[in-house]
Write a protein that holds these residues in place. Structure first.
Motif, mmCIF file in Angstrom:
data_model
loop_
_atom_site.group_PDB
_atom_site.id
_atom_site.type_symbol
_atom_site.label_atom_id
_atom_site.label_comp_id
_atom_site.label_asym_id
_atom_site.label_seq_id
_atom_site.Cartn_x
_atom_site.Cartn_y
_atom_site.Cartn_z
ATOM 1 N N MET A 8 0.996 -1.153 -0.338
ATOM 2 C CA MET A 8 -0.110 0.069 0.282
ATOM 3 C C MET A 8 0.478 1.088 -0.071
ATOM 4 O O MET A 8 1.163 1.041 0.610
ATOM 5 N N LYS A 9 0.415 2.421 -0.207
ATOM 6 C CA LYS A 9 1.200 3.437 -0.454
ATOM 7 C C LYS A 9 1.341 3.979 1.402
ATOM 8 O O LYS A 9 0.726 5.855 1.243
ATOM 9 N N LEU A 10 2.047 3.351 1.970
ATOM 10 C CA LEU A 10 1.804 4.135 3.287
ATOM 11 C C LEU A 10 3.201 3.925 3.208
ATOM 12 O O LEU A 10 4.634 3.772 3.043
ATOM 13 N N ARG A 11 3.892 4.669 4.323
ATOM 14 C CA ARG A 11 4.680 5.684 4.699
ATOM 15 C C ARG A 11 5.564 4.783 5.861
ATOM 16 O O ARG A 11 4.343 4.518 6.879
ATOM 17 N N ASP A 12 6.604 4.290 5.609
ATOM 18 C CA ASP A 12 7.223 3.695 7.821
ATOM 19 C C ASP A 12 7.393 5.085 8.300
ATOM 20 O O ASP A 12 7.853 5.660 8.590
ATOM 21 N N ARG A 13 6.389 4.594 9.516
ATOM 22 C CA ARG A 13 6.508 5.600 11.128
ATOM 23 C C ARG A 13 6.035 7.010 10.333
ATOM 24 O O ARG A 13 7.028 8.054 11.295
ATOM 25 N N GLY A 14 5.948 7.032 9.300
ATOM 26 C CA GLY A 14 4.412 8.225 9.264
ATOM 27 C C GLY A 14 3.693 8.545 9.763
ATOM 28 O O GLY A 14 3.539 7.677 10.688
ATOM 29 N N THR A 15 3.108 9.949 9.405
ATOM 30 C CA THR A 15 1.269 10.233 10.065
ATOM 31 C C THR A 15 0.773 9.980 9.090
ATOM 32 O O THR A 15 0.842 10.951 8.113
ATOM 33 N N CYS A 16 -0.519 9.644 9.672
ATOM 34 C CA CYS A 16 -1.388 9.844 8.311
ATOM 35 C C CYS A 16 -2.031 11.415 7.594
ATOM 36 O O CYS A 16 -2.283 11.965 8.674
ATOM 37 N N ASP A 17 -2.195 11.811 6.804
ATOM 38 C CA ASP A 17 -2.273 12.468 5.990
ATOM 39 C C ASP A 17 -3.701 13.087 6.909
ATOM 40 O O ASP A 17 -4.157 14.782 7.049
ATOM 41 N N SER A 18 -4.460 12.049 7.681
ATOM 42 C CA SER A 18 -6.262 12.723 7.177
ATOM 43 C C SER A 18 -6.390 12.659 8.654
ATOM 44 O O SER A 18 -6.719 13.854 9.175
ATOM 45 N N GLY A 45 -1.125 12.923 13.252
ATOM 46 C CA GLY A 45 -1.000 12.644 14.308
ATOM 47 C C GLY A 45 -0.834 11.281 14.240
ATOM 48 O O GLY A 45 0.145 10.676 15.476
ATOM 49 N N HIS A 46 -1.841 10.741 13.732
ATOM 50 C CA HIS A 46 -2.022 9.248 14.464
ATOM 51 C C HIS A 46 -0.624 8.503 13.567
ATOM 52 O O HIS A 46 -0.367 9.215 12.826
ATOM 53 N N GLU A 47 -0.026 7.133 13.257
ATOM 54 C CA GLU A 47 0.265 7.056 13.580
ATOM 55 C C GLU A 47 0.238 6.240 11.427
ATOM 56 O O GLU A 47 -1.164 5.784 12.222
ATOM 57 N N GLU A 48 0.635 6.460 10.771
ATOM 58 C CA GLU A 48 0.701 6.182 9.190
ATOM 59 C C GLU A 48 1.021 4.015 9.226
ATOM 60 O O GLU A 48 1.942 3.849 9.560
ATOM 61 N N SER A 49 -0.145 3.191 9.442
ATOM 62 C CA SER A 49 0.091 1.889 9.777
ATOM 63 C C SER A 49 -0.594 0.802 8.806
ATOM 64 O O SER A 49 -2.327 1.731 8.194
ATOM 65 N N VAL A 50 -0.719 -0.481 8.744
ATOM 66 C CA VAL A 50 -1.784 -0.851 7.530
ATOM 67 C C VAL A 50 -2.687 -0.885 9.044
ATOM 68 O O VAL A 50 -4.335 -0.594 8.326
ATOM 69 N N LYS A 51 -2.951 -1.100 10.561
ATOM 70 C CA LYS A 51 -3.932 -1.633 11.236
ATOM 71 C C LYS A 51 -4.456 -0.349 11.114
ATOM 72 O O LYS A 51 -6.039 -0.022 10.968
ATOM 73 N N HIS A 52 -3.924 1.937 11.179
ATOM 74 C CA HIS A 52 -4.761 2.702 11.148
ATOM 75 C C HIS A 52 -5.983 2.446 10.049
ATOM 76 O O HIS A 52 -7.172 2.537 10.269
ATOM 77 N N PHE A 53 -4.891 2.049 8.834
ATOM 78 C CA PHE A 53 -5.867 2.419 7.307
ATOM 79 C C PHE A 53 -6.948 1.278 7.153
ATOM 80 O O PHE A 53 -8.046 1.131 6.587
ATOM 81 N N VAL A 54 -7.163 0.329 8.062
ATOM 82 C CA VAL A 54 -7.985 -0.771 7.390
ATOM 83 C C VAL A 54 -9.189 -0.538 9.005
ATOM 84 O O VAL A 54 -9.596 -0.946 8.729
ATOM 85 N N LEU A 55 -8.360 -0.208 9.781
ATOM 86 C CA LEU A 55 -9.766 -0.216 10.892
ATOM 87 C C LEU A 55 -9.789 1.135 11.338
ATOM 88 O O LEU A 55 -10.670 0.665 12.438
#
Length: 66
Positions: free
Chosen positions: A1-11, A14-24
């Motif tokens: 996925m177009k996720l960044r390692d240890r980045g923050t969610c653009d939306s 402040g939340h870490e951008e991760s697969v878990k965050h994206f999916v859930l």
């Protein structure tokens, strides 16, 4: 996925951008999550064959790529 390692969610800023965050968790994709994977999450079958197919449809609907 177009996720960044240890980045923050653009939306969520402040939340870490991760697969878990994206999916859930990410509220940006609440509508797609409700349509494609909420039943598999609540029934505990998210990682079954049916659940994985639902996740793939969810990813497609969000316009994110694998």
């Amino acid at each position: 996925m177009k996720l960044r390692d240890r980045g923050t969610c653009d939306s969520c800023r402040g939340h870490e951008e991760s697969v878990k965050h994206f999916v859930l968790d990410c509220p940006r994709f609440d509508a797609q999550r409700a349509q494609y994977i909420s039943d598999t999450i609540s029934s505990g079958t998210l990682f079954s064959v049916t659940g994985v197919c639902s996740i793939l449809r969810y990813v497609s609907a969000t316009k994110r790529s694998l």
